[in-house]
Scaffold this motif. Structure first.
Motif, PDB file in Angstrom:
ATOM      1  N   UNK A 189      -4.276   4.564 -15.167  1.00  0.00           N
ATOM      2  CA  UNK A 189      -5.430   5.403 -15.521  1.00  0.00           C
ATOM      3  C   UNK A 189      -5.996   5.002 -16.885  1.00  0.00           C
ATOM      4  N   UNK A 190      -5.108   4.699 -17.846  1.00  0.00           N
ATOM      5  CA  UNK A 190      -5.570   4.256 -19.165  1.00  0.00           C
ATOM      6  C   UNK A 190      -6.258   2.902 -19.057  1.00  0.00           C
ATOM      7  N   UNK A 191      -5.704   2.015 -18.259  1.00  0.00           N
ATOM      8  CA  UNK A 191      -6.337   0.706 -18.060  1.00  0.00           C
ATOM      9  C   UNK A 191      -7.731   0.867 -17.470  1.00  0.00           C
ATOM     10  N   UNK A 192      -7.878   1.773 -16.530  1.00  0.00           N
ATOM     11  CA  UNK A 192      -9.195   2.025 -15.932  1.00  0.00           C
ATOM     12  C   UNK A 192     -10.185   2.500 -16.993  1.00  0.00           C
ATOM     13  N   UNK A 239       0.844  -1.200   0.000  1.00  0.00           N
ATOM     14  CA  UNK A 239       0.000   0.000   0.000  1.00  0.00           C
ATOM     15  C   UNK A 239       0.872   1.241   0.000  1.00  0.00           C
ATOM     16  N   UNK A 240       0.749   2.160  -0.920  1.00  0.00           N
ATOM     17  CA  UNK A 240       1.591   3.345  -0.975  1.00  0.00           C
ATOM     18  C   UNK A 240       1.462   4.181   0.280  1.00  0.00           C
ATOM     19  N   UNK A 241       2.575   4.641   0.787  1.00  0.00           N
ATOM     20  CA  UNK A 241       2.588   5.505   1.960  1.00  0.00           C
ATOM     21  C   UNK A 241       1.798   6.778   1.689  1.00  0.00           C
ATOM     22  N   UNK A 242       0.973   7.169   2.652  1.00  0.00           N
ATOM     23  CA  UNK A 242       0.251   8.429   2.520  1.00  0.00           C
ATOM     24  C   UNK A 242      -1.017   8.332   1.724  1.00  0.00           C
ATOM     25  N   UNK A 243      -1.466   7.148   1.396  1.00  0.00           N
ATOM     26  CA  UNK A 243      -2.650   7.026   0.563  1.00  0.00           C
ATOM     27  C   UNK A 243      -3.369   5.723   0.850  1.00  0.00           C
ATOM     28  N   UNK A 244      -3.682   5.480   2.126  1.00  0.00           N
ATOM     29  CA  UNK A 244      -4.386   4.255   2.488  1.00  0.00           C
ATOM     30  C   UNK A 244      -5.708   4.206   1.747  1.00  0.00           C
ATOM     31  N   UNK A 245      -5.937   3.132   1.002  1.00  0.00           N
ATOM     32  CA  UNK A 245      -7.077   3.079   0.108  1.00  0.00           C
ATOM     33  C   UNK A 245      -8.058   2.014   0.549  1.00  0.00           C
ATOM     34  N   UNK A 289      -3.430  -2.320 -10.523  1.00  0.00           N
ATOM     35  CA  UNK A 289      -4.758  -1.763 -10.313  1.00  0.00           C
ATOM     36  C   UNK A 289      -5.150  -1.873  -8.851  1.00  0.00           C
ATOM     37  N   UNK A 290      -4.858  -2.995  -8.225  1.00  0.00           N
ATOM     38  CA  UNK A 290      -5.197  -3.143  -6.814  1.00  0.00           C
ATOM     39  C   UNK A 290      -4.410  -2.158  -5.962  1.00  0.00           C
ATOM     40  N   UNK A 291      -3.127  -1.961  -6.321  1.00  0.00           N
ATOM     41  CA  UNK A 291      -2.321  -1.033  -5.539  1.00  0.00           C
ATOM     42  C   UNK A 291      -2.806   0.402  -5.678  1.00  0.00           C
ATOM     43  N   UNK A 292      -3.188   0.809  -6.880  1.00  0.00           N
ATOM     44  CA  UNK A 292      -3.562   2.196  -7.133  1.00  0.00           C
ATOM     45  C   UNK A 292      -5.007   2.516  -6.757  1.00  0.00           C
ATOM     46  N   UNK A 293      -5.913   1.544  -6.871  1.00  0.00           N
ATOM     47  CA  UNK A 293      -7.332   1.830  -6.620  1.00  0.00           C
ATOM     48  C   UNK A 293      -7.913   1.053  -5.451  1.00  0.00           C
ATOM     49  N   UNK A 316       9.252   6.899 -13.198  1.00  0.00           N
ATOM     50  CA  UNK A 316       8.650   5.570 -13.267  1.00  0.00           C
ATOM     51  C   UNK A 316       7.271   5.547 -12.633  1.00  0.00           C
ATOM     52  N   UNK A 317       7.114   6.217 -11.481  1.00  0.00           N
ATOM     53  CA  UNK A 317       5.800   6.267 -10.826  1.00  0.00           C
ATOM     54  C   UNK A 317       4.791   6.999 -11.700  1.00  0.00           C
ATOM     55  N   UNK A 318       5.238   8.061 -12.375  1.00  0.00           N
ATOM     56  CA  UNK A 318       4.331   8.790 -13.263  1.00  0.00           C
ATOM     57  C   UNK A 318       3.886   7.896 -14.413  1.00  0.00           C
ATOM     58  N   UNK A 319       4.830   7.194 -15.047  1.00  0.00           N
ATOM     59  CA  UNK A 319       4.486   6.294 -16.140  1.00  0.00           C
ATOM     60  C   UNK A 319       3.484   5.232 -15.684  1.00  0.00           C
ATOM     61  N   UNK A 320       3.745   4.649 -14.528  1.00  0.00           N
ATOM     62  CA  UNK A 320       2.859   3.600 -14.025  1.00  0.00           C
ATOM     63  C   UNK A 320       1.469   4.144 -13.741  1.00  0.00           C
ATOM     64  N   UNK A 321       1.400   5.319 -13.123  1.00  0.00           N
ATOM     65  CA  UNK A 321       0.102   5.909 -12.819  1.00  0.00           C
ATOM     66  C   UNK A 321      -0.705   6.219 -14.069  1.00  0.00           C
ATOM     67  N   UNK A 322      -0.039   6.750 -15.093  1.00  0.00           N
ATOM     68  CA  UNK A 322      -0.734   7.044 -16.342  1.00  0.00           C
ATOM     69  C   UNK A 322      -1.221   5.760 -17.013  1.00  0.00           C
TER      70      UNK A 322
END
Length: 342
Positions: free
Chosen positions: A285-288, A1-7, A317-321, A276-282
């Motif tokens: 978002x496209x996958x979503x 789980x990314x620090x600072x963004x408990x989802x 996807x699980x990590x980001x959303x 790298x984090x920016x690329x992964x996030x984008x």
């Protein structure tokens, strides 16, 4: 789980297909900017979406018939009383600059009532002080404006303060850092409630990035870079058109005509993230968006979004959303048809 963004995947949906009700408490001294942010995000009609009902229904409420906002620049009257919070699906508590002065008991009671019945509460900037005073943050992670972090720790030692993030999601209670971070949290809420496609439409109307770091890792190194660097905008636009291709950080550095180390420094300074984090996030978002538009084959989604494999798509996807692809599809995908994971 990314620090600072408990989802947490709690949908906080509205029953019966009605708009999601949002109440905003405007107290004595409240900052007008954050009230404006809440109004912009949750109070404006959005005919461009072509939806049968609005996304949200906004109500401003005050503890007294007339409230003077920060420094007396604005006076608010003729709106609802605090009983409006009792029918809200989400309660928004903006900040104010006089954080040493305790909030009125009527405001704190409204926060406690909302929390007790399980509705969602979000604070903007120093609105977290009100949530802490009401006791709903004890033992939980929260953030606030970095300028007030020491005072917050002194007044509310039971709260697990994390001042180096833009916002924190604790499920039913969310807190944003500085005033501009209210936009980050608000767009995050829209995305959680209605999906990436709608959130991106709202962000375009705001002319504000849907994800300032391309994902949910909202680290803030410093409020303003000491030395402004060259803009990353041309590079981001170029990469955004090729996000489904096998781009690497080296490719980005080559395009920008800098070393990978220099590119990393620029990303950290301007976007508070890494290339790298920016690329992964984008890519996530496209996958979503592909899932929302009805693509059911995970291998196709993974390939077209640049995530490579279905296994990597599931993990990212699980990590980001906080959701698996199948759960995301059920919540945000087309209403008709049963989807089967590949």
């Amino acid at each position: 789980m990314p620090h600072g963004s408990s989802q947490h995947p709690t949908p906080f949906s509205s029953p019966g297909g009605r708009p999601h009700r949002v109440a905003v408490i405007v107290d004595e001294g409240t900052n007008p900017f954050e009230v404006g942010v809440a109004t912009e995000l949750f109070g404006l009609p959005r005919p461009e979406l072509g939806l049968p009902v609005p996304l949200y229904e906004l109500t401003l409420c005050t503890p007294t018939p007339e409230v003077r906002m920060n420094h007396g620049f604005f006076t608010l009257s003729g709106v609802s009383g605090l009983d409006a919070v009792d029918t809200a699906d989400t309660l928004v508590v903006p900040g104010r600059p006089d954080n040493v002065v305790p909030r009125g008991e009527a405001v704190l009671d409204a926060v406690r009532r909302t929390h007790a019945r399980g509705a969602r509460i979000m604070s903007l900037c120093t609105g977290s002080f009100a949530l802490a005073e009401a006791g709903v943050l004890d033992g939980r992670r929260a953030t606030t404006h970095w300028l007030w972090a020491d005072l917050f720790r002194k007044l509310h030692p039971k709260v697990l303060l994390e001042p180096d993030v833009l916002f924190i999601d604790e499920g039913d209670v969310l807190t944003a850092a500085g005033s501009a971070a209210a936009l980050d949290l608000g767009l995050y809420i829209v995305r959680r409630d209605h999906g990436a496609e709608i959130a991106n439409t709202v962000s375009r109307r705001l002319v504000f990035a849907a994800h300032r770091d391309g994902g949910q890792r909202q680290f803030v190194e410093r409020p303003v870079p000491d030395v402004p660097d060259e803009s990353l905008a041309p590079l981001l636009a170029w990469a955004g058109e090729r996000i489904g291709e096998p781009l690497t950080v080296t490719d980005l550095a080559t395009r920008a005509a800098v070393s990978p180390a220099t590119l990393h420094r620029r990303f950290r300074a301007q976007l508070a993230t890494t290339p790298l984090a920016w690329l992964t996030g984008e890519r996530v978002a496209l996958a979503c968006r592909l899932i929302e538009r009805g693509e059911e084959r995970l291998d196709i989604v993974a390939r077209r979004s640049g995530l490579g494999t279905a296994a990597n798509l599931r993990a990212r996807l699980r990590r980001e959303t906080g959701l698996s692809p199948s759960a995301y599809r059920r919540r945000f995908g087309p209403a008709s048809g049963e989807a089967v994971e590949v």
